[in-house]
Design an enzyme around this catalytic site. Structure first.
Site, PDB file in Angstrom:
ATOM      1  N   ASP A  37     -12.434 -25.796  25.027  1.00 30.51           N
ATOM      2  CA  ASP A  37     -13.080 -25.077  26.115  1.00 30.51           C
ATOM      3  C   ASP A  37     -11.805 -25.342  27.298  1.00 30.51           C
ATOM      4  O   ASP A  37     -12.172 -26.307  28.108  1.00 30.51           O
ATOM      5  CB  ASP A  37     -14.373 -25.403  26.355  1.00 30.51           C
ATOM      6  CG  ASP A  37     -15.068 -24.918  27.778  1.00 30.51           C
ATOM      7  OD1 ASP A  37     -14.473 -23.851  28.233  1.00 30.51           O
ATOM      8  OD2 ASP A  37     -16.144 -25.169  28.123  1.00 30.51           O
ATOM      9  N   HIS A  38     -10.772 -24.633  27.398  1.00 27.71           N
ATOM     10  CA  HIS A  38      -9.883 -24.902  28.288  1.00 27.71           C
ATOM     11  C   HIS A  38      -9.702 -23.500  29.231  1.00 27.71           C
ATOM     12  O   HIS A  38     -10.026 -22.413  28.870  1.00 27.71           O
ATOM     13  CB  HIS A  38      -8.347 -24.877  27.640  1.00 27.71           C
ATOM     14  CG  HIS A  38      -8.280 -26.379  26.912  1.00 27.71           C
ATOM     15  ND1 HIS A  38      -7.882 -27.322  27.520  1.00 27.71           N
ATOM     16  CD2 HIS A  38      -9.004 -26.732  25.864  1.00 27.71           C
ATOM     17  CE1 HIS A  38      -7.654 -28.288  26.670  1.00 27.71           C
ATOM     18  NE2 HIS A  38      -8.440 -27.898  25.673  1.00 27.71           N
ATOM     19  N   THR A 103     -14.932 -35.958  30.545  1.00 28.37           N
ATOM     20  CA  THR A 103     -14.579 -36.075  31.911  1.00 28.37           C
ATOM     21  C   THR A 103     -13.448 -34.941  32.222  1.00 28.37           C
ATOM     22  O   THR A 103     -13.298 -34.639  33.519  1.00 28.37           O
ATOM     23  CB  THR A 103     -13.806 -37.468  32.494  1.00 28.37           C
ATOM     24  OG1 THR A 103     -12.955 -37.811  31.462  1.00 28.37           O
ATOM     25  CG2 THR A 103     -15.252 -38.464  32.331  1.00 28.37           C
ATOM     26  N   GLY A 104     -12.836 -34.229  31.500  1.00 24.97           N
ATOM     27  CA  GLY A 104     -11.882 -33.305  31.732  1.00 24.97           C
ATOM     28  C   GLY A 104     -10.553 -33.732  31.973  1.00 24.97           C
ATOM     29  O   GLY A 104     -10.052 -34.704  31.973  1.00 24.97           O
ATOM     30  N   GLU A 105      -9.801 -32.583  32.096  1.00 24.79           N
ATOM     31  CA  GLU A 105      -8.102 -32.685  32.472  1.00 24.79           C
ATOM     32  C   GLU A 105      -7.961 -31.939  33.839  1.00 24.79           C
ATOM     33  O   GLU A 105      -8.716 -30.492  33.869  1.00 24.79           O
ATOM     34  CB  GLU A 105      -7.357 -32.376  31.264  1.00 24.79           C
ATOM     35  CG  GLU A 105      -7.615 -33.136  30.148  1.00 24.79           C
ATOM     36  CD  GLU A 105      -8.543 -32.321  29.364  1.00 24.79           C
ATOM     37  OE1 GLU A 105      -8.877 -31.186  29.440  1.00 24.79           O
ATOM     38  OE2 GLU A 105      -8.740 -33.040  28.175  1.00 24.79           O
ATOM     39  N   ASN A 108      -7.352 -27.934  33.701  1.00 21.58           N
ATOM     40  CA  ASN A 108      -8.313 -26.873  33.509  1.00 21.58           C
ATOM     41  C   ASN A 108      -9.093 -26.937  35.116  1.00 21.58           C
ATOM     42  O   ASN A 108      -9.605 -25.889  35.363  1.00 21.58           O
ATOM     43  CB  ASN A 108      -9.201 -27.149  32.570  1.00 21.58           C
ATOM     44  CG  ASN A 108      -8.670 -26.984  31.176  1.00 21.58           C
ATOM     45  OD1 ASN A 108      -7.868 -26.139  30.778  1.00 21.58           O
ATOM     46  ND2 ASN A 108      -8.655 -28.259  30.458  1.00 21.58           N
TER      47      ASN A 108
END
Length: 319
Positions: A37-38, A103-105, A108
Site C-alpha cells: 500500500d504505497h 509505522t510507514g516510510e 509515502n
C-alpha cells in the site's frame, strides 16, 4: 499446512495486470495473497503505484483467495478511515481479509506536508492508531486526543468478526513490541539468524497468531536473467533502516542506488534459476516457524514465475 501466497506489488505492476496475476496465482495453486500500500514506488524503473484499497475490493471479488495489506495509519491515513476500509472489506468478505499495520516510510507519507516524525514518535502514533481502529471495529464511538485526533467516530458498517490486525516489523525490538497488541506478525526475508531472533522475540513476549513472511525472490530460466531482473527492479530496495524509512522520493532512491551491484541485491533477494533451490529456501523459512509465506517475484512480468512455482515449487514446499 503452510499457506503459500503471492505478494502483489502495486509499485511495480499496473493494477489491471496485477488483478490478472492474482487470478492466475489462484489457478496454479497459491493459497492466498497480500499487497503493498504505497503512494510512490521505490524507483522510477518500477513505475507504478495503484491505490491498494480500490484494488482489494476487485481482487477479493475476482478470486476466492484470502488477502492482506500492509498499511501505515497516522499520517497519510487517518485511523478512522483505515478502520472503515478494514471494516467494509471484512463485512463484504468475511474471514478473507487482514491488515498488517506498521509505522510507514517517508516516501509515502511526506505528501501530506506534515513533518516526518522520529521513529519513537511514529511507534507511539501507531500504537494510538491501533487502539482507535480496534475500538471502532468493536462498535465503539471513539474520541481521542494525542498524536492523532479523533472526534466522535463510529463505524456503521462492521463485520461480525473484526479482521485480524497484524504487526509489521523488520527489527527484533519491533517484533517484541508487536506482541503487546498484534494478532500476528509479518516481516520480510533476511538472514536466517535474524529471522530466528524475530520469531523468538515475538513468541517469547507472548505474541499470538500467525507468523508470516514476505519473500523477495527473482526467478528466470537462466541465472543471468534472474540476476538482471533483480538488479533492474530491486536495487533501490537494499537499504536498511533508517535509509529506507527516511528518503522521500523515487528519485532519491534511484540516486543512492546507482552504484548498487547485483551481488548486493542478492543479499536481499533470493536470486536463482534453480526452482529446487527456491523450494529448499522456502522450506527453511517454514522450519523457522513461519506459517504463511508470501512470494514476491521482483520482476514486473509475473506469469512465468506463477506457472513455474505452481507446477514445481508449491507442492515441494508443502511436502
Amino acid at each position: 499446512m503452510t499457506v503459500i501466497g503471492v505478494h502483489a506489488s502495486h509499485e511495480q505492476v499496473h493494477p489491471s495486470r496485477l488483478l490478472d496475476a492474482v487470478r492466475r496465482a489462484e489457478e496454479v495453486g497459491f493459497d492466498a495473497a497480500m499487497c503493498s500500500d504505497h503512494f510512490s514506488p521505490w524507483s522510477s524503473r518500477q513505475g507504478q503505484s495503484g491505490f491498494a484499497w480500490s484494488w482489494l475490493g476487485a481482487a477479493l471479488q475476482a478470486t476466492g483467495l484470502p488477502f492482506g495489506v500492509v498499511n501505515a495509519p497516522g499520517q497519510r491515513y487517518h485511523p478512522a478511515v483505515v478502520a472503515q476500509a478494514v471494516g467494509t472489506l471484512g463485512a463484504m468478505y468475511p474471514g478473507r481479509f487482514w491488515a498488517a499495520l506498521g509505522t510507514g516510510e517517508a516516501s509515502n507519507e511526506h505528501i501530506t506536508g506534515e513533518r516526518w516524525p522520529r521513529k519513537e514518535v511514529r511507534t507511539a502514533r501507531l500504537r494510538e492508531c491501533v487502539d482507535v481502529i480496534r475500538a471502532l471495529l468493536d462498535g465503539e464511538e471513539v474520541s481521542h486526543s494525542g498524536l492523532v485526533t479523533v472526534d466522535r467516530a463510529k463505524l456503521w458498517t462492521r463485520p461480525d468478526l473484526p479482521p485480524k490486525l497484524v504487526g509489521a516489523a523488520v527489527s527484533v525490538d519491533t517484533a517484541r513490541w508487536c506482541a503487546e497488541w498484534a494478532d500476528g506478525l509479518i516481516t520480510v526475508n533476511a538472514p536466517v539468524e535474524h529471522l530466528r531472533k524475530m520469531v523468538d522475540a515475538y513468541r517469547g513476549a507472548g505474541g499470538i497468531g500467525k507468523l508470516a513472511l514476505q519473500v523477495h525472490l527473482s526467478w528466470a530460466s537462466d541465472q543471468g536473467r534472474a540476476s538482471a531482473i533483480a538488479h533492474e527492479q530491486w536495487r533501490s530496495n537494499v537499504f536498511g533502516p533508517p535509509v529506507c524509512w527516511d528518503l522521500e522520493t523515487a528519485e532519491h532512491f534511484d540516486v543512492v542506488s546507482a552504484d548498487v551491484t547485483p551481488e548486493q541485491v542478492a543479499r536481499t533477494v533470493n536470486v536463482s534459476a534453480d526452482l529446487g533451490r527456491h523450494a529448499e529456501t522456502l522450506r527453511g523459512y517454514v522450519e523457522l516457524g513461519f506459517e504463511e509465506l508470501y512470494l514476491h517475484h521482483v520482476g514486473q512480468e509475473q506469469d512465468a514465475f506463477l506457472d513455474a512455482f505452481g507446477e514445481r515449487v508449491l507442492a515441494e514446499v508443502r511436502s
